[in-house]
Design a protein around this motif. Structure first.
Motif, PDB file in Angstrom:
ATOM      1  N   GLU A 234      42.797  63.436  32.070  1.00 31.37           N
ATOM      2  CA  GLU A 234      43.708  64.220  32.909  1.00 31.37           C
ATOM      3  C   GLU A 234      42.961  64.881  34.049  1.00 31.37           C
ATOM      4  O   GLU A 234      43.449  64.919  35.194  1.00 31.37           O
ATOM      5  CB  GLU A 234      44.429  65.265  32.057  1.00 31.37           C
ATOM      6  CG  GLU A 234      45.436  66.118  32.816  1.00 31.37           C
ATOM      7  CD  GLU A 234      46.646  65.343  33.345  1.00 31.37           C
ATOM      8  OE1 GLU A 234      47.490  65.961  34.008  1.00 31.37           O
ATOM      9  OE2 GLU A 234      46.744  64.118  33.094  1.00 31.37           O
ATOM     10  N   ALA A 235      41.766  65.385  33.803  1.00 33.00           N
ATOM     11  CA  ALA A 235      40.974  65.991  34.875  1.00 33.00           C
ATOM     12  C   ALA A 235      40.608  64.956  35.932  1.00 33.00           C
ATOM     13  O   ALA A 235      40.657  65.239  37.138  1.00 33.00           O
ATOM     14  CB  ALA A 235      39.715  66.633  34.298  1.00 33.00           C
ATOM     15  N   VAL A 236      40.244  63.756  35.496  1.00 29.07           N
ATOM     16  CA  VAL A 236      39.913  62.680  36.452  1.00 29.07           C
ATOM     17  C   VAL A 236      41.141  62.330  37.282  1.00 29.07           C
ATOM     18  O   VAL A 236      41.063  62.190  38.507  1.00 29.07           O
ATOM     19  CB  VAL A 236      39.379  61.444  35.706  1.00 29.07           C
ATOM     20  CG1 VAL A 236      39.251  60.258  36.648  1.00 29.07           C
ATOM     21  CG2 VAL A 236      38.028  61.750  35.065  1.00 29.07           C
ATOM     22  N   ARG A 237      42.272  62.189  36.624  1.00 27.86           N
ATOM     23  CA  ARG A 237      43.505  61.856  37.360  1.00 27.86           C
ATOM     24  C   ARG A 237      43.811  62.905  38.418  1.00 27.86           C
ATOM     25  O   ARG A 237      44.086  62.580  39.583  1.00 27.86           O
ATOM     26  CB  ARG A 237      44.677  61.723  36.387  1.00 27.86           C
ATOM     27  CG  ARG A 237      45.990  61.315  37.058  1.00 27.86           C
ATOM     28  CD  ARG A 237      47.153  61.354  36.088  1.00 27.86           C
ATOM     29  NE  ARG A 237      47.534  62.705  35.721  1.00 27.86           N
ATOM     30  CZ  ARG A 237      48.283  63.509  36.494  1.00 27.86           C
ATOM     31  NH1 ARG A 237      48.703  63.098  37.684  1.00 27.86           N
ATOM     32  NH2 ARG A 237      48.603  64.720  36.068  1.00 27.86           N
ATOM     33  N   LEU A 238      43.743  64.176  38.034  1.00 26.34           N
ATOM     34  CA  LEU A 238      44.071  65.248  38.966  1.00 26.34           C
ATOM     35  C   LEU A 238      43.055  65.347  40.094  1.00 26.34           C
ATOM     36  O   LEU A 238      43.407  65.698  41.232  1.00 26.34           O
ATOM     37  CB  LEU A 238      44.165  66.575  38.216  1.00 26.34           C
ATOM     38  CG  LEU A 238      45.376  66.727  37.301  1.00 26.34           C
ATOM     39  CD1 LEU A 238      45.245  67.993  36.447  1.00 26.34           C
ATOM     40  CD2 LEU A 238      46.670  66.767  38.108  1.00 26.34           C
ATOM     41  N   ALA A 239      41.795  65.027  39.814  1.00 19.35           N
ATOM     42  CA  ALA A 239      40.773  65.086  40.861  1.00 19.35           C
ATOM     43  C   ALA A 239      41.053  64.106  41.987  1.00 19.35           C
ATOM     44  O   ALA A 239      40.672  64.346  43.136  1.00 19.35           O
ATOM     45  CB  ALA A 239      39.395  64.819  40.260  1.00 19.35           C
ATOM     46  N   PHE A 240      41.742  63.014  41.669  1.00 19.91           N
ATOM     47  CA  PHE A 240      42.055  62.011  42.686  1.00 19.91           C
ATOM     48  C   PHE A 240      43.497  62.122  43.202  1.00 19.91           C
ATOM     49  O   PHE A 240      43.896  61.336  44.057  1.00 19.91           O
ATOM     50  CB  PHE A 240      41.781  60.606  42.141  1.00 19.91           C
ATOM     51  CG  PHE A 240      40.315  60.268  42.113  1.00 19.91           C
ATOM     52  CD1 PHE A 240      39.688  59.740  43.229  1.00 19.91           C
ATOM     53  CD2 PHE A 240      39.557  60.514  40.984  1.00 19.91           C
ATOM     54  CE1 PHE A 240      38.335  59.445  43.218  1.00 19.91           C
ATOM     55  CE2 PHE A 240      38.200  60.226  40.962  1.00 19.91           C
ATOM     56  CZ  PHE A 240      37.584  59.683  42.089  1.00 19.91           C
TER      57      PHE A 240
END
Length: 273
Positions: A234-240
């Motif tokens: 989820e953190a990776v998704r939100l970072a992009f």
């Protein structure tokens, strides 16, 4: 809190790997190549390390490669190791990033590959500094001692920082999107024009820490994240995600002066398009 992404740095590329082992071995191989080229060009190389499973796994992969193949050797006496953040704990505490890095790689380099102890630039311990603010000041002085006289300009600004030019800065990413000890919603995210900042109340224990700032991160030539595990998806998704505030996901502002690469294993990349 409105923290803008530094658009004058290099926008991130992303590379997805089948599993954590493939990820860490790839980053380890690339790190060895960059260090060799940097030493050949400049005579020395500075690298900023990170903790966490993928960060320490990368260091373990470097050690494995050195044991496997003499062709990976380089002049380790010309390499200087630093940390993006550290826990304000006693020396030799196993929770400190420097101790984990020593166990994974650095003690091996000292014993077998002529890495000088003085090239390991550990952040202050709790014996060195009474609180995170004092620790940040001490660490800033250590960084300044290895700065070029003219300092380093933060991309896209008039800010000049006194610190070494990092050939590579390795960063982990937490499930909450933090990098180094820059956590969502914390006042440390807005600290500018200095290299280091103290954190008194980290949401992840232990609470007292010292960290490089965003400005310091942005001076690194290459910023490489190493991210593994489904808990990071989820953190990776939100970072992009284009609209994600940096104050919510600090990793969105993980960018280097000439290169930014996110190295992500398949579980951590599950939320990406």
């Amino acid at each position: 809190m409105n923290i803008e992404v530094n658009e004058h740095t290099v926008a991130p590329q992303r590379e997805v790997f089948a599993d954590k082992d493939t990820l860490t071995r790839t980053v380890a191989s690339r790190l060895l190549q960059v260090l060799r080229r940097t030493i050949e060009a400049d005579g020395s190389a500075h690298v900023s390390l990170t903790g966490g499973g993928a960060g320490i796994g990368t260091l373990s992969a470097v050690a494995e490669m050195l044991r496997e193949n003499a062709e990976t050797q380089l002049d380790w006496s010309a390499v200087h190791f630093w940390w993006g953040d550290e826990r304000l704990l006693p020396a030799r505490d196993p929770e400190r990033n420097d101790q984990q890095a020593r166990s994974a790689l650095l003690d091996f380099l000292v014993a077998e590959h002529d890495l000088p102890e003085e090239n390991i630039h550990a952040a202050p311990t709790s014996e060195d500094a009474a609180n995170p603010t004092a620790a940040a000041q001490i660490y800033a002085q250590q960084l300044q001692a290895f700065s070029a006289e003219e300092g380093v300009v933060v991309p896209g600004s008039q800010k000049v920082l006194r610190l070494p030019v990092f050939a590579v800065m390795l960063l982990g990413v937490g499930p909450d999107g933090h990098i180094n000890s820059l956590f969502p919603g914390k006042s440390s995210l807005a600290v500018s024009e200095v290299t280091t900042v103290g954190e008194e109340d980290s949401p992840k224990p232990p609470p007292q820490r010292v960290s490089l700032t965003f400005d310091a991160i942005h001076t690194a030539q290459r910023v490489w994240t190493v991210v593994a595990g489904e808990d990071k998806a989820e953190a990776v998704r939100l970072a992009f995600e284009p609209g994600t505030p940096t104050a919510d996901i600090p990793a969105k502002n993980a960018r280097g002066a000439s290169e930014t690469i996110w190295h992500i294993d398949q579980p951590a990349a599950a939320g990406l398009a």
